[in-house]
Design a protein around this motif. Structure first.
Motif, PDB file in Angstrom:
ATOM      1  N   LYS A 122      32.165 -34.976   7.701  1.00  0.00           N
ATOM      2  CA  LYS A 122      32.633 -34.620   6.360  1.00  0.00           C
ATOM      3  C   LYS A 122      33.652 -33.491   6.421  1.00  0.00           C
ATOM      4  CE  LYS A 122      28.641 -34.037   4.207  1.00  0.00           C
ATOM      5  NZ  LYS A 122      27.668 -33.872   3.089  1.00  0.00           N
ATOM      6  N   LYS A 123      33.357 -32.476   7.204  1.00  0.00           N
ATOM      7  CA  LYS A 123      34.267 -31.339   7.336  1.00  0.00           C
ATOM      8  C   LYS A 123      35.635 -31.796   7.823  1.00  0.00           C
ATOM      9  CE  LYS A 123      35.851 -27.116   8.254  1.00  0.00           C
ATOM     10  NZ  LYS A 123      36.472 -26.300   7.195  1.00  0.00           N
ATOM     11  N   ALA A 124      35.668 -32.651   8.845  1.00  0.00           N
ATOM     12  CA  ALA A 124      36.940 -33.143   9.387  1.00  0.00           C
ATOM     13  C   ALA A 124      37.706 -33.949   8.348  1.00  0.00           C
ATOM     14  CB  ALA A 124      36.688 -33.972  10.641  1.00  0.00           C
ATOM     15  N   CYS A 125      37.002 -34.806   7.628  1.00  0.00           N
ATOM     16  CA  CYS A 125      37.659 -35.628   6.605  1.00  0.00           C
ATOM     17  C   CYS A 125      38.194 -34.768   5.462  1.00  0.00           C
ATOM     18  CB  CYS A 125      36.681 -36.666   6.059  1.00  0.00           C
ATOM     19  SG  CYS A 125      36.286 -38.013   7.192  1.00  0.00           S
ATOM     20  N   PHE A 126      37.419 -33.799   5.017  1.00  0.00           N
ATOM     21  CA  PHE A 126      37.840 -32.973   3.890  1.00  0.00           C
ATOM     22  C   PHE A 126      39.038 -32.102   4.255  1.00  0.00           C
ATOM     23  CE2 PHE A 126      33.300 -32.983   1.920  1.00  0.00           C
ATOM     24  CZ  PHE A 126      33.476 -34.313   1.566  1.00  0.00           C
ATOM     25  N   ASP A 127      39.051 -31.565   5.468  1.00  0.00           N
ATOM     26  CA  ASP A 127      40.204 -30.769   5.903  1.00  0.00           C
ATOM     27  C   ASP A 127      41.474 -31.622   5.915  1.00  0.00           C
ATOM     28  OD1 ASP A 127      38.628 -28.536   6.196  1.00  0.00           O
ATOM     29  OD2 ASP A 127      38.569 -28.601   8.386  1.00  0.00           O
ATOM     30  N   ALA A 128      41.357 -32.855   6.403  1.00  0.00           N
ATOM     31  CA  ALA A 128      42.512 -33.753   6.437  1.00  0.00           C
ATOM     32  C   ALA A 128      42.967 -34.090   5.031  1.00  0.00           C
ATOM     33  CB  ALA A 128      42.162 -35.024   7.209  1.00  0.00           C
ATOM     34  N   VAL A 160      33.478 -19.972   2.368  1.00  0.00           N
ATOM     35  CA  VAL A 160      34.405 -18.933   1.895  1.00  0.00           C
ATOM     36  C   VAL A 160      35.781 -19.131   2.527  1.00  0.00           C
ATOM     37  CG1 VAL A 160      34.902 -16.461   1.920  1.00  0.00           C
ATOM     38  CG2 VAL A 160      32.589 -17.270   1.381  1.00  0.00           C
ATOM     39  N   GLU A 161      35.809 -19.432   3.821  1.00  0.00           N
ATOM     40  CA  GLU A 161      37.094 -19.681   4.492  1.00  0.00           C
ATOM     41  C   GLU A 161      37.759 -20.936   3.957  1.00  0.00           C
ATOM     42  OE1 GLU A 161      38.827 -17.706   6.556  1.00  0.00           O
ATOM     43  OE2 GLU A 161      37.244 -16.300   5.960  1.00  0.00           O
ATOM     44  N   ASP A 162      36.981 -21.964   3.673  1.00  0.00           N
ATOM     45  CA  ASP A 162      37.536 -23.171   3.066  1.00  0.00           C
ATOM     46  C   ASP A 162      38.181 -22.851   1.723  1.00  0.00           C
ATOM     47  OD1 ASP A 162      36.787 -24.788   5.166  1.00  0.00           O
ATOM     48  OD2 ASP A 162      35.035 -25.640   4.153  1.00  0.00           O
ATOM     49  N   PHE A 163      37.500 -22.048   0.923  1.00  0.00           N
ATOM     50  CA  PHE A 163      38.046 -21.678  -0.386  1.00  0.00           C
ATOM     51  C   PHE A 163      39.390 -20.967  -0.222  1.00  0.00           C
ATOM     52  CE2 PHE A 163      34.097 -21.493  -3.365  1.00  0.00           C
ATOM     53  CZ  PHE A 163      33.783 -22.796  -3.024  1.00  0.00           C
ATOM     54  N   ARG A 164      39.447 -20.052   0.733  1.00  0.00           N
ATOM     55  CA  ARG A 164      40.697 -19.312   0.950  1.00  0.00           C
ATOM     56  C   ARG A 164      41.807 -20.234   1.406  1.00  0.00           C
ATOM     57  NH1 ARG A 164      37.631 -14.323   4.034  1.00  0.00           N
ATOM     58  NH2 ARG A 164      36.991 -13.187   2.136  1.00  0.00           N
ATOM     59  N   ARG A 165      41.480 -21.171   2.285  1.00  0.00           N
ATOM     60  CA  ARG A 165      42.476 -22.129   2.764  1.00  0.00           C
ATOM     61  C   ARG A 165      42.935 -23.043   1.631  1.00  0.00           C
ATOM     62  NH1 ARG A 165      46.879 -23.278   5.290  1.00  0.00           N
ATOM     63  NH2 ARG A 165      46.919 -25.298   6.344  1.00  0.00           N
ATOM     64  N   ILE A 166      42.019 -23.480   0.810  1.00  0.00           N
ATOM     65  CA  ILE A 166      42.363 -24.317  -0.346  1.00  0.00           C
ATOM     66  C   ILE A 166      43.318 -23.566  -1.272  1.00  0.00           C
ATOM     67  CG2 ILE A 166      41.363 -25.236  -2.482  1.00  0.00           C
ATOM     68  CD1 ILE A 166      38.945 -26.130  -0.716  1.00  0.00           C
ATOM     69  N   LEU A 171      46.204 -25.605  -3.914  1.00  0.00           N
ATOM     70  CA  LEU A 171      45.290 -26.395  -4.721  1.00  0.00           C
ATOM     71  C   LEU A 171      44.583 -25.476  -5.716  1.00  0.00           C
ATOM     72  CD1 LEU A 171      43.910 -28.673  -1.861  1.00  0.00           C
ATOM     73  CD2 LEU A 171      45.765 -29.162  -3.473  1.00  0.00           C
ATOM     74  N   ARG A 172      44.165 -26.029  -6.854  1.00  0.00           N
ATOM     75  CA  ARG A 172      43.758 -25.186  -7.984  1.00  0.00           C
ATOM     76  C   ARG A 172      42.257 -25.087  -8.195  1.00  0.00           C
ATOM     77  NH1 ARG A 172      47.956 -23.997 -11.584  1.00  0.00           N
ATOM     78  NH2 ARG A 172      49.965 -24.438 -10.588  1.00  0.00           N
ATOM     79  N   GLY A 173      41.473 -25.843  -7.475  1.00  0.00           N
ATOM     80  CA  GLY A 173      40.032 -25.805  -7.633  1.00  0.00           C
ATOM     81  C   GLY A 173      39.373 -26.426  -6.424  1.00  0.00           C
ATOM     82  N   VAL A 174      38.027 -26.480  -6.453  1.00  0.00           N
ATOM     83  CA  VAL A 174      37.264 -27.039  -5.337  1.00  0.00           C
ATOM     84  C   VAL A 174      36.253 -28.034  -5.885  1.00  0.00           C
ATOM     85  CG1 VAL A 174      35.805 -26.558  -3.354  1.00  0.00           C
ATOM     86  CG2 VAL A 174      37.473 -24.852  -4.107  1.00  0.00           C
ATOM     87  N   MET A 175      36.280 -29.267  -5.361  1.00  0.00           N
ATOM     88  CA  MET A 175      35.243 -30.228  -5.671  1.00  0.00           C
ATOM     89  C   MET A 175      34.101 -30.032  -4.689  1.00  0.00           C
ATOM     90  SD  MET A 175      35.317 -34.354  -6.082  1.00  0.00           S
ATOM     91  CE  MET A 175      34.430 -34.928  -4.640  1.00  0.00           C
ATOM     92  N   MET A 176      32.932 -29.694  -5.203  1.00  0.00           N
ATOM     93  CA  MET A 176      31.792 -29.361  -4.371  1.00  0.00           C
ATOM     94  C   MET A 176      30.976 -30.604  -4.047  1.00  0.00           C
ATOM     95  SD  MET A 176      32.005 -26.005  -4.292  1.00  0.00           S
ATOM     96  CE  MET A 176      30.370 -25.371  -3.951  1.00  0.00           C
ATOM     97  N   PRO A 177      30.343 -30.648  -2.883  1.00  0.00           N
ATOM     98  CA  PRO A 177      29.349 -31.694  -2.647  1.00  0.00           C
ATOM     99  C   PRO A 177      28.137 -31.425  -3.530  1.00  0.00           C
ATOM    100  CG  PRO A 177      29.326 -30.096  -0.858  1.00  0.00           C
ATOM    101  CD  PRO A 177      30.479 -29.711  -1.749  1.00  0.00           C
TER     102      PRO A 177
END
Length: 395
Positions: A122-128, A160-166, A171-177
């Motif tokens: 999931k992490k790999a797919c979401f980063d891509a 937290v790092e994902d949020f910063r990268r997003i 990008l304007r928001g985060v879709m959470m699992p």
């Protein structure tokens, strides 16, 4: 038709193209990356994890098609799909046709990937996906294509790092699992261990969004429903309701008062009753059900923190005065099967006829613009007049 109504969709989708994941994914997962294929029975599909799942795009991207042609085994070729699902230039033309000025855009394949059991995959797919969304799609027209990123949440620190990268990607928001990958170790989203993540979201100005069909227990036709299969459709909002209750009753908003949460595509007409019921529970059953001390009533947290998107939920417009209407955000859901495309202007004219201009405009565009910091101000007329010409039900 009268003067077109200015509208921003707070929930629309891409249909990820064949190169979305495979060209950008961590090389260790390239042989498992989601890829485009043509199934002999379903037609256009995205194949997940070497065939673990196949997502029928003819069903996913069925906006505007007659209901009798929509189903998982109705053959749909790639040429029959809305090209705006992956082509940003085509997407702008589809916005103009529907009379929509801009869209907040979520994934399609990525929604179902939220339920994949392999956290690393999931992490790999979401980063891509985040890279493709920012660089290949939203960058074409960032004022009209408002992207939302994804995170797998293998840990709080990584989140937290994902949020910063997003945020860095624009990008304007985060879709959470619906359920974080780290939930088994940390606990659910009300555990104070997640608070650094919520504080990061608030500090970065990133609303966190919970979309239907991402919680495992809210799948259409899935195993967890009673009675005829149609009954499963009525339960798809349950995953979002459970997350709202977890965060409200869990005191998350007392600890992180600037956090903004979006409940996506779960309708909104039910919320006034949910607020009443939640308040009732706290007032009359706190002695044996309550395990946290809350500073306010649940309905107050909802009014201040929970934003809701909905498509053709006419009830939501009728009961807007029973909620804070500033938290309601209309959406077209294009190009999914529940979309109002290409008739959004007709639907909105009918459903908002009883509302004053201020409340109507708040729900149709201003609330969304405020939440995501959009520069659109309601004076830029969408091309709905032209869009009325040649409207059809083609895919």
């Amino acid at each position: 038709m009268g003067t077109p109504l200015f509208a921003i969709s707070a929930d629309s989708h891409v249909t990820e193209p064949g190169d979305c994941y495979v060209d950008r994914i961590d090389p260790r997962f390239r042989d498992r990356a989601p890829v485009a294929a043509t199934d002999p029975r379903m037609g256009a599909v995205m194949e997940i994890d070497n065939g673990r799942n196949r997502i029928p795009y003819g069903m996913v991207a069925a906006a505007g098609r007659p209901p009798e042609t929509v189903g998982p085994f109705e053959f749909t070729d790639w040429e029959q799909l809305h090209p705006g699902g992956w082509d940003p230039a085509a997407r702008l033309a589809e916005q103009d046709r529907d009379g929509v000025a801009a869209e907040v855009i979520y994934p399609s394949v990525g929604m179902l990937l939220c339920n994949h059991p392999d956290a690393d995959y999931k992490k790999a797919c979401f980063d891509a996906y985040n890279l493709w969304m920012a660089e290949a799609f939203c960058a074409h027209a960032p004022d009209r294509l408002i992207g939302v990123g994804q995170t797998a949440l293998r840990s709080v620190a990584e989140g937290v790092e994902d949020f910063r990268r997003i945020k860095e990607l624009g990008l304007r928001g985060v879709m959470m699992p619906g359920h974080a990958a780290a939930e088994s170790e940390i606990g659910d989203y009300d555990n104070p261990a997640w608070d650094p993540l919520w504080r990061a979201a608030a500090e970065l100005g990133l609303p966190v969004a919970f979309h239907i069909l991402t919680s495992g227990n809210d799948q259409i036709g899935g195993a967890q429903y009673r009675g005829p299969k149609m009954n499963s459709f009525l339960g798809i909002m349950r995953g979002c309701q459970d997350v709202i209750g977890t965060m409200v009753f869990g005191g998350v908003f007392d600890r992180v008062p600037d956090l903004k949460v979006v409940c996506v595509e779960a309708d909104a007409g039910w919320m006034p009753h949910w607020m009443y019921r939640a308040d009732h529970a706290v007032k009359y059953h706190h002695n044996w059900l309550g395990d946290r001390e809350l500073a306010r009533l649940p309905s107050e947290y909802v009014r201040d923190h929970i934003h809701l998107t909905f498509q053709d939920d006419a009830v939501a417009f009728r009961v807007a005065d029973l909620m804070d209407h500033r938290r309601l955000m209309w959406a077209s859901d294009h190009p999914h099967s529940d979309s109002t495309f290409p008739h959004s202007q007709d639907v909105l004219a009918e459903h908002t006829a009883h509302l004053g201009d201020d409340v109507r405009d708040a729900i149709l565009w201003r609330n969304c613009a405020d939440l995501y910091g959009l520069s659109l101000d309601g004076r830029q007329a969408p091309q709905a007049q032209q869009a009325q010409q040649g409207r059809g039900t083609d895919a």
